[in-house]
Design a protein around this motif. Structure first.
Motif, PDB file in Angstrom:
ATOM      1  N   UNK A 252      -3.173  15.718  -0.463  1.00 34.22           N
ATOM      2  CA  UNK A 252      -1.908  15.001  -0.566  1.00 34.22           C
ATOM      3  C   UNK A 252      -1.962  13.931  -1.653  1.00 34.22           C
ATOM      4  N   UNK A 253      -3.073  13.197  -1.722  1.00 38.00           N
ATOM      5  CA  UNK A 253      -3.193  12.169  -2.756  1.00 38.00           C
ATOM      6  C   UNK A 253      -3.166  12.791  -4.145  1.00 38.00           C
ATOM      7  N   UNK A 254      -3.787  13.936  -4.297  1.00 36.91           N
ATOM      8  CA  UNK A 254      -3.723  14.635  -5.586  1.00 36.91           C
ATOM      9  C   UNK A 254      -2.294  15.065  -5.879  1.00 36.91           C
ATOM     10  N   UNK A 255      -1.610  15.568  -4.860  1.00 40.20           N
ATOM     11  CA  UNK A 255      -0.242  16.045  -5.055  1.00 40.20           C
ATOM     12  C   UNK A 255       0.678  14.912  -5.488  1.00 40.20           C
ATOM     13  N   UNK A 256       0.481  13.720  -4.930  1.00 35.48           N
ATOM     14  CA  UNK A 256       1.348  12.589  -5.286  1.00 35.48           C
ATOM     15  C   UNK A 256       0.859  11.879  -6.545  1.00 35.48           C
ATOM     16  N   UNK A 257      -0.141  12.445  -7.200  1.00 33.67           N
ATOM     17  CA  UNK A 257      -0.595  11.906  -8.480  1.00 33.67           C
ATOM     18  C   UNK A 257      -1.627  10.805  -8.406  1.00 33.67           C
ATOM     19  N   UNK A 258      -2.325  10.706  -7.274  1.00 29.57           N
ATOM     20  CA  UNK A 258      -3.306   9.640  -7.101  1.00 29.57           C
ATOM     21  C   UNK A 258      -4.720  10.164  -6.902  1.00 29.57           C
ATOM     22  N   UNK A 259      -4.982  11.366  -7.346  1.00 31.27           N
ATOM     23  CA  UNK A 259      -6.312  11.942  -7.190  1.00 31.27           C
ATOM     24  C   UNK A 259      -7.402  11.099  -7.816  1.00 31.27           C
ATOM     25  N   UNK A 260      -7.087  10.429  -8.901  1.00 30.62           N
ATOM     26  CA  UNK A 260      -8.078   9.612  -9.593  1.00 30.62           C
ATOM     27  C   UNK A 260      -8.148   8.174  -9.062  1.00 30.62           C
ATOM     28  N   UNK A 261      -7.358   7.849  -8.051  1.00 35.14           N
ATOM     29  CA  UNK A 261      -7.315   6.475  -7.524  1.00 35.14           C
ATOM     30  C   UNK A 261      -7.773   6.412  -6.065  1.00 35.14           C
ATOM     31  N   UNK A 262      -8.397   7.463  -5.557  1.00 38.97           N
ATOM     32  CA  UNK A 262      -8.767   7.531  -4.141  1.00 38.97           C
ATOM     33  C   UNK A 262      -9.706   6.419  -3.697  1.00 38.97           C
ATOM     34  N   UNK A 263     -10.563   5.951  -4.562  1.00 40.27           N
ATOM     35  CA  UNK A 263     -11.565   4.944  -4.187  1.00 40.27           C
ATOM     36  C   UNK A 263     -11.070   3.511  -4.387  1.00 40.27           C
ATOM     37  N   UNK A 264      -9.823   3.347  -4.841  1.00 40.02           N
ATOM     38  CA  UNK A 264      -9.291   2.013  -5.112  1.00 40.02           C
ATOM     39  C   UNK A 264      -8.741   1.368  -3.842  1.00 40.02           C
ATOM     40  N   UNK A 265      -8.858   0.069  -3.789  1.00 40.10           N
ATOM     41  CA  UNK A 265      -8.299  -0.696  -2.677  1.00 40.10           C
ATOM     42  C   UNK A 265      -6.802  -0.910  -2.922  1.00 40.10           C
ATOM     43  N   UNK A 266      -6.028  -1.154  -1.865  1.00 39.81           N
ATOM     44  CA  UNK A 266      -4.575  -1.319  -2.036  1.00 39.81           C
ATOM     45  C   UNK A 266      -4.185  -2.367  -3.079  1.00 39.81           C
ATOM     46  N   UNK A 267      -4.913  -3.488  -3.151  1.00 39.30           N
ATOM     47  CA  UNK A 267      -4.537  -4.530  -4.115  1.00 39.30           C
ATOM     48  C   UNK A 267      -4.860  -4.139  -5.560  1.00 39.30           C
ATOM     49  N   UNK A 268      -5.528  -3.005  -5.724  1.00 38.64           N
ATOM     50  CA  UNK A 268      -5.841  -2.504  -7.061  1.00 38.64           C
ATOM     51  C   UNK A 268      -4.825  -1.461  -7.519  1.00 38.64           C
ATOM     52  N   UNK A 269      -3.837  -1.181  -6.688  1.00 42.08           N
ATOM     53  CA  UNK A 269      -2.809  -0.191  -7.004  1.00 42.08           C
ATOM     54  C   UNK A 269      -1.516  -0.884  -7.395  1.00 42.08           C
ATOM     55  N   UNK A 270      -0.760  -0.263  -8.281  1.00 50.59           N
ATOM     56  CA  UNK A 270       0.554  -0.796  -8.646  1.00 50.59           C
ATOM     57  C   UNK A 270       1.530  -0.578  -7.485  1.00 50.59           C
ATOM     58  N   UNK A 271       2.707  -1.176  -7.596  1.00 47.21           N
ATOM     59  CA  UNK A 271       3.720  -0.986  -6.562  1.00 47.21           C
ATOM     60  C   UNK A 271       4.113   0.474  -6.415  1.00 47.21           C
TER      61      UNK A 271
END
Length: 103
Positions: free
Chosen positions: A8-27
């Motif tokens: 699902x994370x890959x499908x929504x375009x976040x496959x490369x951000x799986x190890x990031x914490x929420x505060x490291x993600x954009x809105x």
């Protein structure tokens, strides 16, 4: 379930951000995580209340496209409450409410 979450994370375009914490993600990325989280248990309907209200126009447009990709790929039903007319006009069905009455 971990494999499903990764898919699902890959499908929504976040496959490369799986190890990031929420505060490291954009809105926009945080909203995409919320969409993936909503899909993990395969609900019949997903309710979204102003899903792009806090996003810049580019992130909002990307999220809107994602909803329709999910609808087509997973045969998913979304009920979206929005003031965004562009998003509302993309819907298969649009209801307008004014002063608590569907018009």
């Amino acid at each position: 379930t971990e494999q499903k979450a990764k898919k699902l994370l890959k499908f929504v375009g976040l496959g490369n951000r799986m190890k990031h914490k929420p505060n490291e993600l954009s809105g926009g990325e945080q909203q995409r995580v919320a969409v993936a989280r909503a899909l993990i248990n395969e609900p019949s309907i997903i309710l979204a209340d102003e899903p792009s209200g806090n996003l810049d126009s580019s992130s909002a447009e990307s999220l809107h496209k994602l909803f329709f990709e999910l609808r087509n790929s997973f045969d998913q039903t979304f009920v979206i409450v929005t003031h965004n007319q562009e998003l509302a006009n993309m819907a298969d069905r649009k209801l307008t409410m004014r002063d608590g009455i569907i018009i």
